[in-house]
Scaffold this motif. Structure first.
Motif, PDB file in Angstrom:
ATOM      1  N   GLN A 196       0.824  -1.205   0.000  1.00 40.17           N
ATOM      2  CA  GLN A 196       0.000   0.000   0.000  1.00 40.17           C
ATOM      3  C   GLN A 196       0.856   1.253   0.000  1.00 40.17           C
ATOM      4  O   GLN A 196       0.540   2.241  -0.682  1.00 40.17           O
ATOM      5  N   SER A 197       1.960   1.204   0.763  1.00 44.52           N
ATOM      6  CA  SER A 197       2.858   2.354   0.793  1.00 44.52           C
ATOM      7  C   SER A 197       3.479   2.607  -0.572  1.00 44.52           C
ATOM      8  O   SER A 197       3.587   3.757  -1.025  1.00 44.52           O
ATOM      9  N   ALA A 198       3.899   1.511  -1.254  1.00 45.24           N
ATOM     10  CA  ALA A 198       4.485   1.675  -2.590  1.00 45.24           C
ATOM     11  C   ALA A 198       3.463   2.232  -3.576  1.00 45.24           C
ATOM     12  O   ALA A 198       3.785   3.091  -4.409  1.00 45.24           O
ATOM     13  N   VAL A 199       2.220   1.748  -3.484  1.00 45.25           N
ATOM     14  CA  VAL A 199       1.174   2.257  -4.383  1.00 45.25           C
ATOM     15  C   VAL A 199       0.938   3.734  -4.145  1.00 45.25           C
ATOM     16  O   VAL A 199       0.848   4.539  -5.088  1.00 45.25           O
ATOM     17  N   LEU A 200       0.845   4.118  -2.874  1.00 42.10           N
ATOM     18  CA  LEU A 200       0.616   5.532  -2.562  1.00 42.10           C
ATOM     19  C   LEU A 200       1.798   6.391  -2.985  1.00 42.10           C
ATOM     20  O   LEU A 200       1.626   7.514  -3.484  1.00 42.10           O
ATOM     21  N   ARG A 201       3.038   5.846  -2.785  1.00 43.17           N
ATOM     22  CA  ARG A 201       4.222   6.604  -3.186  1.00 43.17           C
ATOM     23  C   ARG A 201       4.244   6.795  -4.706  1.00 43.17           C
ATOM     24  O   ARG A 201       4.545   7.891  -5.209  1.00 43.17           O
ATOM     25  N   ALA A 202       3.930   5.701  -5.457  1.00 38.95           N
ATOM     26  CA  ALA A 202       3.900   5.820  -6.914  1.00 38.95           C
ATOM     27  C   ALA A 202       2.811   6.789  -7.371  1.00 38.95           C
ATOM     28  O   ALA A 202       3.012   7.576  -8.302  1.00 38.95           O
ATOM     29  N   GLU A 203       1.672   6.742  -6.689  1.00 36.68           N
ATOM     30  CA  GLU A 203       0.596   7.668  -7.034  1.00 36.68           C
ATOM     31  C   GLU A 203       1.002   9.105  -6.773  1.00 36.68           C
ATOM     32  O   GLU A 203       0.714  10.011  -7.565  1.00 36.68           O
ATOM     33  N   GLY A 204       1.718   9.316  -5.642  1.00 41.63           N
ATOM     34  CA  GLY A 204       2.203  10.658  -5.354  1.00 41.63           C
ATOM     35  C   GLY A 204       3.212  11.151  -6.376  1.00 41.63           C
ATOM     36  O   GLY A 204       3.172  12.311  -6.808  1.00 41.63           O
ATOM     37  N   GLU A 205       4.140  10.247  -6.772  1.00 37.08           N
ATOM     38  CA  GLU A 205       5.118  10.628  -7.789  1.00 37.08           C
ATOM     39  C   GLU A 205       4.430  10.933  -9.127  1.00 37.08           C
ATOM     40  O   GLU A 205       4.828  11.851  -9.845  1.00 37.08           O
ATOM     41  N   LYS A 206       3.399  10.134  -9.437  1.00 32.36           N
ATOM     42  CA  LYS A 206       2.656  10.377 -10.677  1.00 32.36           C
ATOM     43  C   LYS A 206       1.990  11.748 -10.655  1.00 32.36           C
ATOM     44  O   LYS A 206       2.091  12.522 -11.623  1.00 32.36           O
ATOM     45  N   GLN A 207       1.323  12.055  -9.550  1.00 34.92           N
ATOM     46  CA  GLN A 207       0.674  13.362  -9.443  1.00 34.92           C
ATOM     47  C   GLN A 207       1.693  14.486  -9.475  1.00 34.92           C
ATOM     48  O   GLN A 207       1.463  15.537 -10.092  1.00 34.92           O
ATOM     49  N   SER A 208       2.861  14.260  -8.822  1.00 32.11           N
ATOM     50  CA  SER A 208       3.906  15.280  -8.843  1.00 32.11           C
ATOM     51  C   SER A 208       4.422  15.519 -10.260  1.00 32.11           C
ATOM     52  O   SER A 208       4.641  16.665 -10.680  1.00 32.11           O
ATOM     53  N   ALA A 209       4.621  14.395 -11.009  1.00 34.39           N
ATOM     54  CA  ALA A 209       5.098  14.539 -12.389  1.00 34.39           C
ATOM     55  C   ALA A 209       4.070  15.263 -13.257  1.00 34.39           C
ATOM     56  O   ALA A 209       4.413  16.100 -14.097  1.00 34.39           O
ATOM     57  N   ILE A 210       2.775  14.931 -13.019  1.00 35.99           N
ATOM     58  CA  ILE A 210       1.724  15.606 -13.790  1.00 35.99           C
ATOM     59  C   ILE A 210       1.697  17.093 -13.499  1.00 35.99           C
ATOM     60  O   ILE A 210       1.636  17.936 -14.410  1.00 35.99           O
ATOM     61  N   LEU A 211       1.782  17.431 -12.212  1.00 36.72           N
ATOM     62  CA  LEU A 211       1.773  18.849 -11.849  1.00 36.72           C
ATOM     63  C   LEU A 211       3.017  19.568 -12.379  1.00 36.72           C
ATOM     64  O   LEU A 211       2.940  20.720 -12.834  1.00 36.72           O
ATOM     65  N   GLU A 212       4.172  18.869 -12.326  1.00 37.43           N
ATOM     66  CA  GLU A 212       5.400  19.477 -12.837  1.00 37.43           C
ATOM     67  C   GLU A 212       5.306  19.704 -14.345  1.00 37.43           C
ATOM     68  O   GLU A 212       5.715  20.755 -14.863  1.00 37.43           O
ATOM     69  N   ALA A 213       4.737  18.700 -15.067  1.00 33.79           N
ATOM     70  CA  ALA A 213       4.577  18.862 -16.516  1.00 33.79           C
ATOM     71  C   ALA A 213       3.613  20.008 -16.841  1.00 33.79           C
ATOM     72  O   ALA A 213       3.853  20.806 -17.757  1.00 33.79           O
ATOM     73  N   GLU A 214       2.521  20.090 -16.060  1.00 32.54           N
ATOM     74  CA  GLU A 214       1.590  21.191 -16.273  1.00 32.54           C
ATOM     75  C   GLU A 214       2.252  22.535 -15.977  1.00 32.54           C
ATOM     76  O   GLU A 214       1.996  23.525 -16.668  1.00 32.54           O
ATOM     77  N   GLY A 215       3.126  22.549 -14.943  1.00 33.12           N
ATOM     78  CA  GLY A 215       3.854  23.782 -14.642  1.00 33.12           C
ATOM     79  C   GLY A 215       4.790  24.176 -15.775  1.00 33.12           C
ATOM     80  O   GLY A 215       4.878  25.364 -16.150  1.00 33.12           O
ATOM     81  N   ARG A 216       5.513  23.173 -16.332  1.00 34.41           N
ATOM     82  CA  ARG A 216       6.413  23.478 -17.452  1.00 34.41           C
ATOM     83  C   ARG A 216       5.606  23.962 -18.669  1.00 34.41           C
ATOM     84  O   ARG A 216       6.034  24.859 -19.402  1.00 34.41           O
ATOM     85  N   LYS A 217       4.450  23.295 -18.883  1.00 36.59           N
ATOM     86  CA  LYS A 217       3.606  23.711 -20.003  1.00 36.59           C
ATOM     87  C   LYS A 217       3.153  25.150 -19.842  1.00 36.59           C
ATOM     88  O   LYS A 217       3.208  25.955 -20.784  1.00 36.59           O
ATOM     89  N   GLU A 218       2.710  25.498 -18.618  1.00 36.03           N
ATOM     90  CA  GLU A 218       2.256  26.861 -18.367  1.00 36.03           C
ATOM     91  C   GLU A 218       3.400  27.855 -18.511  1.00 36.03           C
ATOM     92  O   GLU A 218       3.248  28.950 -19.077  1.00 36.03           O
ATOM     93  N   ALA A 219       4.599  27.455 -17.992  1.00 34.54           N
ATOM     94  CA  ALA A 219       5.759  28.347 -18.096  1.00 34.54           C
ATOM     95  C   ALA A 219       6.157  28.563 -19.557  1.00 34.54           C
ATOM     96  O   ALA A 219       6.496  29.686 -19.972  1.00 34.54           O
ATOM     97  N   ALA A 220       6.119  27.438 -20.336  1.00 34.02           N
ATOM     98  CA  ALA A 220       6.470  27.573 -21.755  1.00 34.02           C
ATOM     99  C   ALA A 220       5.472  28.476 -22.474  1.00 34.02           C
ATOM    100  O   ALA A 220       5.844  29.299 -23.327  1.00 34.02           O
ATOM    101  N   PHE A 221       4.194  28.317 -22.112  1.00 41.69           N
ATOM    102  CA  PHE A 221       3.183  29.186 -22.721  1.00 41.69           C
ATOM    103  C   PHE A 221       3.423  30.644 -22.373  1.00 41.69           C
ATOM    104  O   PHE A 221       3.343  31.537 -23.229  1.00 41.69           O
ATOM    105  N   ARG A 222       3.760  30.877 -21.104  1.00 42.64           N
ATOM    106  CA  ARG A 222       4.032  32.251 -20.675  1.00 42.64           C
ATOM    107  C   ARG A 222       5.271  32.812 -21.375  1.00 42.64           C
ATOM    108  O   ARG A 222       5.291  33.974 -21.798  1.00 42.64           O
TER     109      ARG A 222
END
Length: 317
Positions: A196-222
């Motif tokens: 369960q800990s590994a699943v939650l950790r992977a889910e957290g990393e996935k969400q972090s990567a998604i947010l980071e990609a969205e941040g880069r996308k927004e920064a590139a747009f700006r």
């Protein structure tokens, strides 16, 4: 003297007759009455008068619920395991005459009957079933013993196994088995927790990567938007300067010269091999050039102001 003796004999005889004819039965008991050795009736709690020299009390039966201890005995289970067990039975006499005359030594009869049925019931089960199904054993014993004691006028209300003691080696083996089972469950719970800990950790990393990609996308747009606006401003400036040159304004030429001058000086200042920056002696010329660009921009703004006012339509309403 003879009369007094006669009176004394009569008094003694009266007292004797009184004790033999008047009987008091206490609460919770019933007495059986025998006439010439034969049962005739049962008397309830209270005061009763019997026929003198003919009737007598046969049995004094306790009608209250009684506790009967069943002695301990060794019993062999179906899988040949030997266990020591004892029990307790709760009985109540419902019919005093039957309990008195249908069986000899009622408590011993019930005790032996209970021991026999305990051996029968436990002998038909495996050791694990004996240890885990005590309620079922009690129910089966109650049903069998109560049915067997009904002709005796007795009601068996409960039968309970008090203690079950397997041999020492079986007890030790059971303790090891229980310990192994607990360790197994602990390992399973630990593995489940890690999963369960590994699943939650992977889910957290996935969400972090998604947010980071969205941040880069927004920064590139700006950044693209900023570069677009900068290019637009540069184009507008170039257009304005070109128009000023076309009109014969000499100061407009200084715009391009000052722009190249500042860029060259910036590269000179930020060069990683450059340790010393040499400031040119004609800095005043650079300042004058920048001032000229400012004047040019001011003039262009003033020229555009009348043009915008002329293009506006007054409101006639």
């Amino acid at each position: 003297m003879g009369f007094e003796l006669f009176v004394a004999v009569l008094v003694v005889l009266a007292v004797f007759l009184l004790f033999n004819t008047v009987k008091i039965v206490p609460q919770g008991y019933e007495f059986t009455i025998e006439r010439f050795g034969k049962y005739t009736k049962t008397i309830k709690p209270g005061l009763h008068v019997l026929a003198p020299f003919i009737d007598r009390i046969g049995r004094r039966m306790n009608m209250m619920e009684q506790v009967l201890d069943i002695p301990a005995q060794e019993v062999i289970t179906r899988d040949n395991a030997q266990v020591s067990t004892d029990a307790v039975a709760f009985i109540q006499v419902m019919d005093a005459a039957a309990a008195a005359y249908e069986v000899h030594n009622l408590t011993r009869a019930i005790s032996n009957l209970s021991m026999t049925n305990i051996r029968t019931v436990i002998g038909s089960l495996d050791l694990d079933e004996v240890l885990s199904n005590r309620d079922d054993i009690n129910e089966r014993l109650l049903r069998v013993i109560d049915a067997a004691t009904q002709p005796w006028g007795v009601k068996v209300t409960r039968v309970e196994i008090k203690d079950l003691e397997p041999p020492a080696d079986i007890t030790e083996a059971m303790a090891r088995q229980m310990k192994a089972e607990r360790l197994k469950r602990a390992e399973i719970l630990t593995a489940e927790g890690e999963k369960q800990s590994a699943v939650l950790r992977a889910e957290g990393e996935k969400q972090s990567a998604i947010l980071e990609a969205e941040g880069r996308k927004e920064a590139a747009f700006r950044d693209a938007e900023a570069r677009e606006r900068e290019a637009e401003a540069e184009a507008n400036a170039t257009r304005m300067v070109s128009e000023a040159i076309a009109k014969g304004d000499v100061q407009a030429i200084n715009y391009f010269v000052a722009q190249d001058y500042v860029k060259a000086f910036e590269k000179l200042a930020i060069s990683p091999q450059q340790k010393t920056v040499i400031v040119p002696a004609d800095m005043s010329a650079l300042v004058g050039t920048i001032a000229g660009v400012g004047a040019l921009a001011k003039e262009a703004f003033e020229n555009n102001a009348p043009r915008r006012s002329a293009g506006s339509v007054p409101n006639t309403q």
